[in-house]
Design a protein around this motif. Structure first.
Motif, PDB file in Angstrom:
ATOM      1  N   THR A  23     -18.616 -19.791  -6.459  1.00  0.00           N
ATOM      2  CA  THR A  23     -18.840 -19.061  -5.272  1.00  0.00           C
ATOM      3  C   THR A  23     -20.114 -18.584  -4.843  1.00  0.00           C
ATOM      4  N   SER A  24     -20.885 -17.943  -3.905  1.00  0.00           N
ATOM      5  CA  SER A  24     -22.018 -17.301  -3.930  1.00  0.00           C
ATOM      6  C   SER A  24     -21.632 -15.631  -3.892  1.00  0.00           C
ATOM      7  N   LEU A  25     -20.799 -15.121  -3.979  1.00  0.00           N
ATOM      8  CA  LEU A  25     -20.473 -13.909  -3.411  1.00  0.00           C
ATOM      9  C   LEU A  25     -21.013 -12.732  -5.097  1.00  0.00           C
ATOM     10  N   SER A  26     -21.734 -11.570  -4.317  1.00  0.00           N
ATOM     11  CA  SER A  26     -22.224 -10.651  -5.450  1.00  0.00           C
ATOM     12  C   SER A  26     -21.218 -10.411  -6.268  1.00  0.00           C
ATOM     13  N   VAL A  27     -21.919  -9.791  -7.415  1.00  0.00           N
ATOM     14  CA  VAL A  27     -21.188  -9.399  -8.647  1.00  0.00           C
ATOM     15  C   VAL A  27     -20.706  -8.208  -8.007  1.00  0.00           C
ATOM     16  N   ALA A  28     -20.618  -7.427  -7.252  1.00  0.00           N
ATOM     17  CA  ALA A  28     -19.865  -6.083  -7.034  1.00  0.00           C
ATOM     18  C   ALA A  28     -19.049  -6.557  -5.632  1.00  0.00           C
ATOM     19  N   ALA A  29     -19.585  -7.462  -5.029  1.00  0.00           N
ATOM     20  CA  ALA A  29     -17.878  -8.413  -4.323  1.00  0.00           C
ATOM     21  C   ALA A  29     -17.165  -9.068  -5.140  1.00  0.00           C
ATOM     22  N   ILE A  30     -17.525  -9.449  -6.348  1.00  0.00           N
ATOM     23  CA  ILE A  30     -16.511 -10.451  -7.276  1.00  0.00           C
ATOM     24  C   ILE A  30     -15.604  -8.663  -8.356  1.00  0.00           C
ATOM     25  N   ALA A  31     -16.453  -7.487  -8.781  1.00  0.00           N
ATOM     26  CA  ALA A  31     -15.694  -6.770  -9.333  1.00  0.00           C
ATOM     27  C   ALA A  31     -14.440  -5.933  -8.417  1.00  0.00           C
ATOM     28  N   ALA A  32     -15.194  -5.793  -6.800  1.00  0.00           N
ATOM     29  CA  ALA A  32     -13.784  -5.571  -6.323  1.00  0.00           C
ATOM     30  C   ALA A  32     -12.823  -6.377  -6.228  1.00  0.00           C
ATOM     31  N   ARG A  33     -12.089  -7.840  -6.130  1.00  0.00           N
ATOM     32  CA  ARG A  33     -12.182  -8.753  -5.854  1.00  0.00           C
ATOM     33  C   ARG A  33     -10.649  -8.745  -7.154  1.00  0.00           C
ATOM     34  N   VAL A  34     -11.467  -8.661  -8.057  1.00  0.00           N
ATOM     35  CA  VAL A  34     -10.569  -9.100  -9.629  1.00  0.00           C
ATOM     36  C   VAL A  34     -10.037  -8.224  -9.870  1.00  0.00           C
TER      37      VAL A  34
END
Length: 300
Positions: free
Chosen positions: A262-273
């Motif tokens: 994905t092209s999600l930001s690192v911050a968005a990935i952090a929240a998702r995991v």
């Protein structure tokens, strides 16, 4: 001090702390939902406490970098001691009358263990209904010092996973205290073979279904209808890592997959995991991969 005048204090209450110490704690685990264990960070001036007793077992963990001269009384027995360098731990069992003084301003952490929690671990590990800790003047114990530092670090960087991490350390600390500083002198009961496959599958399924939540050893063990101690011990025997390490591994694997696909930001990935912010993800990501999330993505 007469029995009628004895102070019994609960350090989870700030007004109780201020009966004994001149300053409130800098930080505490009060709002973190930890089970059986409570931690405070202090920075206190030279002081002499009144005689008092805690309702919980207390471990004082002093900074190794500052030499402090002190005196301590247990049930009226006085001993001079020095903190810093080699000696950085003292143990004050619950209900034991205690008094101390020290000669200069100093930082220290206090780790409190609920007596009933220690009894529960004792029942599961040594099949004993009553356990008594033995008071300890200033001494050297690198294992307790390291656990104390790890717990204190969680106060400064609270994040999703804090409860699971604290649970693991609380169990390890309790077992250490029972082995080395209690009235129990026999070896702890050993169990080999790990979890039955059905229980292991159940545990892993539960972890994956709740991976983004603030998991706890208690919640997973309750799901399996097992004690915390046996679940933690047998889970590690089964797959080679603790529940906390397994959860972190799975979160990092999810993060790596999202960084790749994905092209999600690192911050968005952090929240998702399941991390509270990108910094917490970066800290754990580096531990498992020796690089940062951004560098990992650039190297793909």
């Amino acid at each position: 001090m007469s029995e009628a005048q004895s102070l019994i204090v609960d350090f989870t209450q700030e007004d109780n702390v201020l009966q004994i110490l001149p300053r409130p704690p800098l930080r505490s685990s009060e709002n973190l939902g930890w089970n059986g264990i409570y931690v405070q960070q202090h920075y206190q001036p030279a002081w002499e406490t009144p005689e008092y007793a805690h309702i919980r077992h207390m471990l004082l963990i002093h900074s190794p970098d500052l030499i402090v001269q002190a005196e301590r009384w247990f049930d009226g027995r006085r001993q001079q001691e020095q903190f810093g360098g080699g000696n950085n731990i003292a143990i004050v069992p619950a209900t034991v009358q205690h008094q101390a003084n020290w000669n200069q301003e100093s930082p220290f952490s206090l780790v409190f263990i609920e007596p009933n929690y220690l009894i529960q671990i004792a029942r599961e590990s040594v099949t004993i209904e009553r356990i008594e800790l033995i008071p300890q003047y200033a001494m050297h114990d690198p294992f307790v010092a390291q656990l104390g530092r790890s717990l204190s670090a969680e106060l400064e960087s609270s994040h999703v996973g804090s409860r699971l991490f604290a649970d693991s350390l609380a169990i390890a600390l309790s077992i250490h205290l029972i082995r080395h500083y209690s009235n129990w002198q026999q070896p702890l009961r050993e169990d080999n073979g790990g979890l039955p496959q059905r229980k292991l599958h159940q545990a892993i399924t539960y972890i994956h279904e709740h991976l983004t939540q603030d998991l706890s050893v208690t919640a997973i063990a309750d799901e399996l209808e097992m004690s915390q101690y046996y679940f933690s011990r047998l889970f590690k025997q089964s797959i080679g890592v603790s529940p906390y390490q397994y959860v972190m591994q799975q979160r990092i694997e999810q993060a790596k997959n999202l960084l790749r696909t994905t092209s999600l930001s690192v911050a968005a990935i952090a929240a998702r995991v399941g991390f509270s912010n990108s910094n917490q993800l970066a800290i754990q990501f580096r531990k498992f991969t020796n690089t940062t999330p951004s560098n990992y993505r650039r190297q793909l």
